[in-house]
Design a protein around this motif. Structure first.
Motif, mmCIF file in Angstrom:
data_model
loop_
_atom_site.group_PDB
_atom_site.id
_atom_site.type_symbol
_atom_site.label_atom_id
_atom_site.label_comp_id
_atom_site.label_asym_id
_atom_site.label_seq_id
_atom_site.Cartn_x
_atom_site.Cartn_y
_atom_site.Cartn_z
ATOM 1 N N ASN A 139 -45.988 -35.449 -5.639
ATOM 2 C CA ASN A 139 -46.397 -36.750 -5.775
ATOM 3 C C ASN A 139 -45.342 -37.749 -6.188
ATOM 4 O O ASN A 139 -44.024 -37.333 -5.645
ATOM 5 C CB ASN A 139 -47.402 -36.912 -7.054
ATOM 6 C CG ASN A 139 -46.701 -36.392 -8.475
ATOM 7 O OD1 ASN A 139 -45.524 -36.356 -8.698
ATOM 8 N ND2 ASN A 139 -47.392 -35.658 -9.423
ATOM 9 N N SER A 140 -45.569 -38.965 -6.332
ATOM 10 C CA SER A 140 -44.434 -40.007 -6.412
ATOM 11 C C SER A 140 -43.366 -39.767 -7.556
ATOM 12 O O SER A 140 -42.343 -40.099 -7.544
ATOM 13 C CB SER A 140 -44.982 -41.407 -6.655
ATOM 14 O OG SER A 140 -45.618 -41.421 -7.608
ATOM 15 N N ILE A 141 -43.907 -38.838 -8.646
ATOM 16 C CA ILE A 141 -43.204 -38.580 -9.758
ATOM 17 C C ILE A 141 -41.940 -37.388 -9.487
ATOM 18 O O ILE A 141 -40.925 -37.324 -9.710
ATOM 19 C CB ILE A 141 -43.859 -38.410 -11.036
ATOM 20 C CG1 ILE A 141 -44.770 -39.792 -11.280
ATOM 21 C CG2 ILE A 141 -43.080 -38.256 -12.133
ATOM 22 C CD1 ILE A 141 -45.861 -39.720 -12.230
ATOM 23 N N ASN A 142 -42.808 -36.276 -8.940
ATOM 24 C CA ASN A 142 -41.754 -34.916 -9.062
ATOM 25 C C ASN A 142 -42.644 -34.191 -7.961
ATOM 26 O O ASN A 142 -43.476 -34.411 -7.500
ATOM 27 C CB ASN A 142 -41.712 -34.423 -10.212
ATOM 28 C CG ASN A 142 -43.009 -34.057 -11.130
ATOM 29 O OD1 ASN A 142 -43.934 -33.937 -10.392
ATOM 30 N ND2 ASN A 142 -43.065 -34.380 -12.378
ATOM 31 N N ILE A 143 -42.046 -33.102 -7.896
ATOM 32 C CA ILE A 143 -42.569 -31.735 -7.056
ATOM 33 C C ILE A 143 -42.395 -30.568 -7.885
ATOM 34 O O ILE A 143 -41.367 -30.349 -8.466
ATOM 35 C CB ILE A 143 -41.668 -31.650 -5.964
ATOM 36 C CG1 ILE A 143 -41.446 -32.948 -4.887
ATOM 37 C CG2 ILE A 143 -42.168 -30.225 -5.066
ATOM 38 C CD1 ILE A 143 -40.277 -32.805 -3.770
ATOM 39 N N GLN A 144 -43.563 -29.813 -7.818
ATOM 40 C CA GLN A 144 -43.746 -28.615 -8.626
ATOM 41 C C GLN A 144 -44.054 -27.655 -7.615
ATOM 42 O O GLN A 144 -44.933 -27.737 -6.740
ATOM 43 C CB GLN A 144 -44.683 -28.650 -9.408
ATOM 44 C CG GLN A 144 -44.554 -29.763 -10.711
ATOM 45 C CD GLN A 144 -45.705 -29.907 -11.560
ATOM 46 O OE1 GLN A 144 -46.297 -28.691 -12.077
ATOM 47 N NE2 GLN A 144 -46.463 -31.034 -11.789
ATOM 48 N N ILE A 145 -43.222 -26.274 -7.603
ATOM 49 C CA ILE A 145 -43.433 -25.240 -6.799
ATOM 50 C C ILE A 145 -43.846 -24.123 -7.906
ATOM 51 O O ILE A 145 -42.917 -23.697 -8.580
ATOM 52 C CB ILE A 145 -42.150 -24.812 -5.954
ATOM 53 C CG1 ILE A 145 -42.074 -25.955 -4.909
ATOM 54 C CG2 ILE A 145 -42.619 -23.546 -5.240
ATOM 55 C CD1 ILE A 145 -40.629 -25.666 -4.073
ATOM 56 N N ILE A 146 -45.210 -23.559 -7.725
ATOM 57 C CA ILE A 146 -45.609 -22.544 -8.678
ATOM 58 C C ILE A 146 -45.915 -21.389 -8.108
ATOM 59 O O ILE A 146 -46.736 -21.257 -7.226
ATOM 60 C CB ILE A 146 -46.684 -23.001 -9.617
ATOM 61 C CG1 ILE A 146 -46.553 -24.394 -10.216
ATOM 62 C CG2 ILE A 146 -46.949 -22.086 -10.691
ATOM 63 C CD1 ILE A 146 -47.771 -25.019 -10.692
ATOM 64 N N GLY A 147 -45.065 -20.324 -8.395
ATOM 65 C CA GLY A 147 -45.423 -18.986 -7.465
ATOM 66 C C GLY A 147 -46.156 -17.999 -8.319
ATOM 67 O O GLY A 147 -45.805 -18.031 -9.529
ATOM 68 N N ASN A 148 -46.884 -17.022 -7.659
ATOM 69 C CA ASN A 148 -47.394 -16.037 -8.473
ATOM 70 C C ASN A 148 -46.264 -14.878 -8.714
ATOM 71 O O ASN A 148 -46.285 -14.139 -9.781
ATOM 72 C CB ASN A 148 -48.179 -15.251 -7.498
ATOM 73 C CG ASN A 148 -49.760 -16.078 -7.304
ATOM 74 O OD1 ASN A 148 -49.818 -17.127 -7.936
ATOM 75 N ND2 ASN A 148 -50.314 -15.448 -6.142
#
Length: 728
Positions: free
Chosen positions: A96-105
């Motif tokens: 999104n415009s605020i940040n990036i999240q990558i969440i893996g298993n």
């Protein structure tokens, strides 16, 4: 646990990401990567954060600050692990415009999320040099993704042609971009032994090289280099599996240590490709002592739970004539030499099981029976997966019909030198591969682990065309393999990753447009695709041709005089009208030095012009099958005078070859000459041209050619018969 308020669970177009994600939801926002963006991590993901920084720093020119953080902050890329299911490679990516999240298993899932993020950035992110004046904007989206199959592999044949560590690493990077996760190194074959075994130094000092004097070539990986490759691949979620062949394809070991063979006779490593008749002596215990020593060192190097042992194309002549092997066969109560290979395989399987390894082999090892579970690579008969899975084995689809990348993509004149024993394998053909086995009960389908492509190097020991000129430090071999690999690897990656219900060839073809630009930026070679034919229709007294460019940023150039286009010819802008199709040719031009083979409209059988004039076709309805029968062809008007004529049978399609027992020439129904030698034509041909001498030509006479033919197993062969008068 992080919460995302913009998730929508409907299916949307997945931008141009390959392989296509399971779920891609744009949100209309944009994240702007800048020099103040931080890379944050939790769950011990510092190494993965450093990898991300290393991949996006060169092109942006920024050194991204790394820091541990439990929560994502503003203007950051945050990496974390939060398992949602048992698929360790699954991930969620939120932009999104605020940040990036990558969440893996798992860490593997985080890595896969990073690869998707890289594809969401402008294509210049793949360049290794700073790119100025680029807006590093990423369109906002929610991506949720897991692979359809756990095994998505590539095999590199380093035995027949030795590739330096640098290229192996490059192949790893190419695989990682598309979330491929198994690198299979074909380390041993008749053309070279490529891994250092400290207890047996002659394996590399002798077996690692071929030829004499200034023509001596070869090389091998030291154990330190093997460790370097494994570590490099492991960071990129790629498991490296070594192949140590038994009992055949082992000539270098026998050349180094002749006592391993049945005869003990001196041998040399081959300089031309063939399948050696030499194999390890199964009757001597010293063979197994040697192999246990070798596997001890191999197992210590490779953390993979798999060891590939080959197992294909063994010829048993040596065993049949060896007193030691015959004694072994008799003592075990075996009926034939093939049973000795089963014994050999089972014994090595036990050796490796004690060391915590599962054997992998070509499907031959599965069909002959094993004492314990293994992984079979199905390369020529998909139905073997039924036998294998029902016997308790896992199977991987490495089908020669779809995934042998040493085969050319087309038969277009000018196509690169490539294997010819199979028909061309186009990008669309690769994409059409389906790992699901028809007729296999659903209970066994999970034992089909995935897909695997092979990059055999046979062509490197057929002449000197592909060998590099060392004094000028060229990289001809690497560019050649890049050309064979890209874009077909992208298609195979989607076959292995994306649910088949989400696959669509037209959609994939569209998404590929920008990927060629990524290859350019990364410095990878690839096959430029021809312009796409959209339509051709009759317009007045001519034909109108409509094309489409399939490479973003490229353009099309064309000719209408039958000549091959070049990069200076007219640029295609709108549909072109020609008098006849064969006058038109067009190429995709990336730049002055990089362009496609031509799109053209060949006359029927144009590629066989050298064989003369088509005289007729054979089809399954004309072939009786396993019984020889007569095929009659009309040569009237094609035999035009006295002289010697060559009659050539050319296979064009079918699963089986055509066998020929000679041809006869009849004039006005009377036999006048014949050639009775035996020949055949199929994916490979032998003695398939017949020579007849005409001494009794008469104007107006009727000439017939009668051939005695059959299908070798079935009658589905198809082909064309040509006739040509030889020059006096």
């Amino acid at each position: 646990m992080f919460f995302v308020i913009f998730i929508s669970y409907g299916q949307a177009n997945a931008s141009d990401i390959i392989p296509k994600p399971e779920r891609y939801e744009p949100n209309g926002e944009v994240f702007s990567l800048n020099q103040s963006t931080k890379i944050q991590y939790r769950n011990g993901l510092k190494t993965m954060a450093a990898y991300l920084g290393k991949t996006i720093s060169p092109a942006t020119g920024w050194d991204f600050k790394l820091s541990a953080s439990n929560k994502p902050q503003k203007n950051s890329i945050h990496l974390s692990i939060d398992p949602q299911d048992d698929n360790k490679e699954g991930y969620r990516l939120m932009v999104n415009s605020i940040n990036i999240q990558i969440i893996g298993n798992s860490e593997a899932g985080v890595f896969n999320g990073i690869q998707t993020l890289r594809q969401m950035l402008p294509v210049k992110i793949f360049n290794s040099r700073r790119q100025k004046d680029v807006d590093w904007a990423i369109e906002g989206a929610y991506v949720e993704d897991t692979p359809a199959y756990p095994w998505r592999g590539m095999m590199l044949d380093v035995s027949r042609y030795f590739y330096e560590v640098s290229y192996v690493k490059q192949l790893v990077d190419m695989m990682a971009m598309y979330k491929m996760n198994v690198l299979h190194l074909h380390l041993i074959d008749d053309a070279g032994w490529r891994i250092e075994i400290k207890k047996y130094p002659r394996l590399t000092s002798v077996g690692g090289f071929r030829g004499e004097g200034h023509e001596r070539t070869g090389g091998y990986y030291t154990q330190e280099e093997i460790k370097e490759i494994i570590a490099y691949a492991a960071l990129r979620n790629i498991e490296v599996i070594p192949e140590i062949e038994i009992p055949a394809h082992t000539l270098p070991a026998i050349a180094a240590y002749p006592h391993l063979s049945c005869t003990g006779a001196p041998q040399v490593v081959q300089t031309q490709h063939s399948i050696s008749g030499e194999l390890y002596c199964v009757g001597r215990e010293s063979t197994f002592d040697f192999l246990e020593d070798v596997f001890d060192e191999v197992v210590a190097l490779f953390p993979s739970k798999y060891i590939h042992i080959g197992g294909d194309e063994a010829r048993y002549d040596r065993w049949a004539a060896c007193s030691h092997c015959q004694k072994r066969k008799d003592s075990l109560g075996l009926e034939k030499e093939a049973d000795l290979q089963v014994y050999f395989t089972n014994r090595i399987q036990k050796v490796l099981k004690k060391r915590g390894k599962t054997i992998v082999g070509w499907d031959e090892i599965i069909e002959r029976g094993l004492d314990d579970k293994a992984v079979g690579m199905v390369w020529h008969n998909k139905e073997k997966a039924i036998l294998g899975t029902q016997a308790g084995h896992d199977m991987v689809m490495a089908l020669s019909s779809h995934a042998y990348f040493d085969v050319a993509e087309s038969s277009i004149p000018g196509e690169v030198k490539a294997a010819t024993w199979l028909s061309p394998i186009s990008l669309e053909k690769v994409y059409s591969m389906d790992p699901v086995v028809e007729g296999l009960d659903d209970a066994y389908q999970s034992q089909v682990l995935g897909v695997h492509a092979t990059l055999w190097s046979d062509q490197f020991i057929h002449g000197t065309i592909l060998q590099e000129i060392l004094p000028i430090n060229e990289n001809r071999s690497e560019k050649y393999f890049d050309y064979l690999t890209f874009p077909r690897m992208a298609a195979l990656a989607e076959v292995g990753w994306t649910d088949k219900n989400l696959k669509d060839w037209s959609d994939f073809e569209y998404r590929m447009r920008k990927h060629y630009n990524r290859y350019d930026e990364a410095g990878y070679g690839y096959r430029v695709p021809q312009p796409k034919l959209i339509g051709k229709k009759e317009v007045g007294d001519g034909i109108e041709i409509t094309l489409e460019n399939v490479v973003e940023g490229a353009h099309i150039r064309y000719t209408t005089n039958g000549l091959k286009p070049n990069t200076y010819d007219d640029v295609y802008i709108s549909p072109i009208k020609v008098d006849k199709l064969s006058d038109f040719k067009a190429i995709t031009v990336v730049n002055r030095h990089q362009f496609s083979l031509p799109l053209y409209f060949p006359e029927k059988y144009e590629q066989y012009k050298k064989f003369g004039t088509p005289m007729g076709e054979w089809k399954p309805t004309l072939i009786k099958g396993v019984e020889f029968g007569e095929l009659e062809l009309d040569a009237t008007g094609k035999i035009t005078g006295n002289g010697i004529y060559e009659i050539t049978f050319i296979y064009t399609d079918g699963a089986h070859k055509l066998e020929i027992e000679g041809v006869s020439v009849y004039k006005n129904r009377q036999l006048i000459t014949e050639d009775r030698h035996k020949g055949e034509t199929g994916t490979s041909s032998s003695e398939n041209t017949y020579s007849v001498k005409i001494n009794e030509y008469e104007t107006g006479a009727e000439f017939k050619i009668r051939a005695n033919v059959r299908g070798d197993i079935g009658n589905d062969s198809q082909g064309v018969v040509f006739i040509k008068k030889k020059d006096n």
